[in-house]
Motif scaffolding. Structure first.
Motif, PDB file in Angstrom:
ATOM      1  N   ASP A  46       0.801  -1.229   0.000  1.00  0.00           N
ATOM      2  CA  ASP A  46       0.000   0.000   0.000  1.00  0.00           C
ATOM      3  C   ASP A  46       0.833   1.279   0.000  1.00  0.00           C
ATOM      4  O   ASP A  46       0.271   2.371  -0.047  1.00  0.00           O
ATOM      5  N   PHE A  47       2.154   1.163   0.089  1.00  0.00           N
ATOM      6  CA  PHE A  47       2.989   2.344   0.250  1.00  0.00           C
ATOM      7  C   PHE A  47       4.030   2.486  -0.851  1.00  0.00           C
ATOM      8  O   PHE A  47       4.510   1.501  -1.403  1.00  0.00           O
ATOM      9  N   ALA A  48       4.375   3.739  -1.118  1.00  0.00           N
ATOM     10  CA  ALA A  48       5.497   4.086  -1.987  1.00  0.00           C
ATOM     11  C   ALA A  48       6.584   4.666  -1.094  1.00  0.00           C
ATOM     12  O   ALA A  48       6.290   5.257  -0.050  1.00  0.00           O
ATOM     13  N   ARG A  49       7.822   4.502  -1.503  1.00  0.00           N
ATOM     14  CA  ARG A  49       8.943   5.069  -0.743  1.00  0.00           C
ATOM     15  C   ARG A  49       9.554   6.215  -1.531  1.00  0.00           C
ATOM     16  O   ARG A  49       9.920   6.060  -2.697  1.00  0.00           O
ATOM     17  N   ILE A  50       9.676   7.347  -0.871  1.00  0.00           N
ATOM     18  CA  ILE A  50      10.372   8.499  -1.436  1.00  0.00           C
ATOM     19  C   ILE A  50      11.596   8.745  -0.563  1.00  0.00           C
ATOM     20  O   ILE A  50      11.475   8.920   0.649  1.00  0.00           O
ATOM     21  N   VAL A  56       8.487  18.398   5.987  1.00  0.00           N
ATOM     22  CA  VAL A  56       7.980  17.538   4.921  1.00  0.00           C
ATOM     23  C   VAL A  56       6.644  16.916   5.315  1.00  0.00           C
ATOM     24  O   VAL A  56       5.717  16.862   4.502  1.00  0.00           O
ATOM     25  N   ALA A  57       6.532  16.484   6.564  1.00  0.00           N
ATOM     26  CA  ALA A  57       5.261  15.901   7.011  1.00  0.00           C
ATOM     27  C   ALA A  57       4.161  16.958   6.997  1.00  0.00           C
ATOM     28  O   ALA A  57       3.023  16.669   6.625  1.00  0.00           O
ATOM     29  N   GLY A  58       4.504  18.190   7.363  1.00  0.00           N
ATOM     30  CA  GLY A  58       3.520  19.273   7.351  1.00  0.00           C
ATOM     31  C   GLY A  58       3.048  19.605   5.943  1.00  0.00           C
ATOM     32  O   GLY A  58       1.851  19.801   5.714  1.00  0.00           O
ATOM     33  N   ALA A  59       3.978  19.657   4.995  1.00  0.00           N
ATOM     34  CA  ALA A  59       3.613  19.955   3.604  1.00  0.00           C
ATOM     35  C   ALA A  59       2.701  18.861   3.045  1.00  0.00           C
ATOM     36  O   ALA A  59       1.730  19.147   2.342  1.00  0.00           O
ATOM     37  N   LEU A  60       3.003  17.614   3.375  1.00  0.00           N
ATOM     38  CA  LEU A  60       2.169  16.519   2.904  1.00  0.00           C
ATOM     39  C   LEU A  60       0.821  16.512   3.630  1.00  0.00           C
ATOM     40  O   LEU A  60      -0.220  16.272   3.013  1.00  0.00           O
ATOM     41  N   ALA A  61       0.834  16.811   4.917  1.00  0.00           N
ATOM     42  CA  ALA A  61      -0.412  16.845   5.697  1.00  0.00           C
ATOM     43  C   ALA A  61      -1.370  17.905   5.168  1.00  0.00           C
ATOM     44  O   ALA A  61      -2.586  17.701   5.160  1.00  0.00           O
ATOM     45  N   GLU A  62      -0.834  19.039   4.714  1.00  0.00           N
ATOM     46  CA  GLU A  62      -1.686  20.095   4.143  1.00  0.00           C
ATOM     47  C   GLU A  62      -2.487  19.578   2.959  1.00  0.00           C
ATOM     48  O   GLU A  62      -3.552  20.107   2.645  1.00  0.00           O
ATOM     49  N   ARG A  63      -1.991  18.536   2.313  1.00  0.00           N
ATOM     50  CA  ARG A  63      -2.681  17.949   1.152  1.00  0.00           C
ATOM     51  C   ARG A  63      -3.392  16.653   1.521  1.00  0.00           C
ATOM     52  O   ARG A  63      -3.865  15.926   0.654  1.00  0.00           O
ATOM     53  N   GLY A  64      -3.403  16.341   2.826  1.00  0.00           N
ATOM     54  CA  GLY A  64      -4.082  15.136   3.286  1.00  0.00           C
ATOM     55  C   GLY A  64      -3.358  13.853   2.923  1.00  0.00           C
ATOM     56  O   GLY A  64      -3.976  12.803   2.786  1.00  0.00           O
ATOM     57  N   ILE A  65      -2.025  13.929   2.787  1.00  0.00           N
ATOM     58  CA  ILE A  65      -1.228  12.755   2.428  1.00  0.00           C
ATOM     59  C   ILE A  65      -0.525  12.231   3.677  1.00  0.00           C
ATOM     60  O   ILE A  65       0.271  12.940   4.292  1.00  0.00           O
ATOM     61  N   ALA A  66      -0.826  10.992   4.040  1.00  0.00           N
ATOM     62  CA  ALA A  66      -0.162  10.356   5.181  1.00  0.00           C
ATOM     63  C   ALA A  66       1.319  10.169   4.873  1.00  0.00           C
ATOM     64  O   ALA A  66       1.710   9.996   3.715  1.00  0.00           O
ATOM     65  N   CYS A  67       2.142  10.204   5.927  1.00  0.00           N
ATOM     66  CA  CYS A  67       3.583  10.082   5.742  1.00  0.00           C
ATOM     67  C   CYS A  67       4.193   9.367   6.947  1.00  0.00           C
ATOM     68  O   CYS A  67       4.007   9.803   8.083  1.00  0.00           O
ATOM     69  N   ARG A  81      -1.062   8.061  -3.918  1.00  0.00           N
ATOM     70  CA  ARG A  81      -0.773   9.500  -3.811  1.00  0.00           C
ATOM     71  C   ARG A  81       0.712   9.804  -4.036  1.00  0.00           C
ATOM     72  O   ARG A  81       1.173  10.922  -3.805  1.00  0.00           O
ATOM     73  N   ARG A  82       1.473   8.822  -4.500  1.00  0.00           N
ATOM     74  CA  ARG A  82       2.932   8.957  -4.608  1.00  0.00           C
ATOM     75  C   ARG A  82       3.371  10.097  -5.511  1.00  0.00           C
ATOM     76  O   ARG A  82       4.292  10.836  -5.174  1.00  0.00           O
ATOM     77  N   GLU A  83       2.739  10.257  -6.663  1.00  0.00           N
ATOM     78  CA  GLU A  83       3.151  11.314  -7.598  1.00  0.00           C
ATOM     79  C   GLU A  83       2.839  12.692  -7.011  1.00  0.00           C
ATOM     80  O   GLU A  83       3.634  13.624  -7.156  1.00  0.00           O
ATOM     81  N   GLU A  84       1.685  12.821  -6.371  1.00  0.00           N
ATOM     82  CA  GLU A  84       1.325  14.089  -5.727  1.00  0.00           C
ATOM     83  C   GLU A  84       2.294  14.398  -4.586  1.00  0.00           C
ATOM     84  O   GLU A  84       2.718  15.545  -4.409  1.00  0.00           O
ATOM     85  N   ALA A  85       2.652  13.374  -3.819  1.00  0.00           N
ATOM     86  CA  ALA A  85       3.609  13.565  -2.728  1.00  0.00           C
ATOM     87  C   ALA A  85       4.966  14.004  -3.270  1.00  0.00           C
ATOM     88  O   ALA A  85       5.593  14.937  -2.742  1.00  0.00           O
ATOM     89  N   LEU A  86       5.419  13.354  -4.328  1.00  0.00           N
ATOM     90  CA  LEU A  86       6.702  13.702  -4.936  1.00  0.00           C
ATOM     91  C   LEU A  86       6.687  15.147  -5.430  1.00  0.00           C
ATOM     92  O   LEU A  86       7.643  15.905  -5.197  1.00  0.00           O
TER      93      LEU A  86
END
Length: 131
Positions: free
Chosen positions: A59-63, A80-91, A108-113
């Protein structure tokens, strides 16, 4: 990058992130026996042992953040966790000696990247969080 000195200031860590997406899927798995050799990380807790394993159904991608961040550097994980959290992406973050590795939902890997690349670009331009 293993020969480079660690970067400890937040602006430098963010600017140098160069986030890199691993093509494989990953899974967090509880293991009862010795973790498989292909485990990326092993976390031992009182309740059990978790292995992070490559898994075609994971279920996960690694960046990986390619900056050699200092282990005592302050703020990279929060930024980084805050920037992803603003978009609702778990990290889920795993720190190694040289790099930080972020496990984000596969779908959500491409959006996270893209989010991390924008954060890095803004830091390099002198915008956003600083030390």
């Amino acid at each position: 990058m293993s020969g480079s000195a660690p970067v400890g200031d937040l602006a430098g860590m963010l600017a140098g992130m160069a986030p890199m997406l691993d093509a494989r899927r990953w899974a967090f798995v509880l293991v009862d026996t010795a973790p498989p050799a292909e485990a990326f990380a092993i976390i031992r807790e009182d309740e059990g042992t978790t292995a992070i394993l490559p898994d075609p159904a994971g279920d996960f991608a690694r960046i990986t953040l390619m900056v050699h961040s200092a282990l005592n550097g302050v703020g990279l994980t929060a930024a980084v966790a805050g920037a992803l959290a603003e978009r609702g992406i778990a990290c889920n973050v795993v720190a190694g000696f040289h790099h930080d590795h972020l496990f984000v939902p596969w779908e959500r890997r491409e959006e996270a990247l893209a989010t991390l690349a924008a954060l890095s670009k803004n830091a390099a331009a002198g915008e956003g969080p600083s030390a």
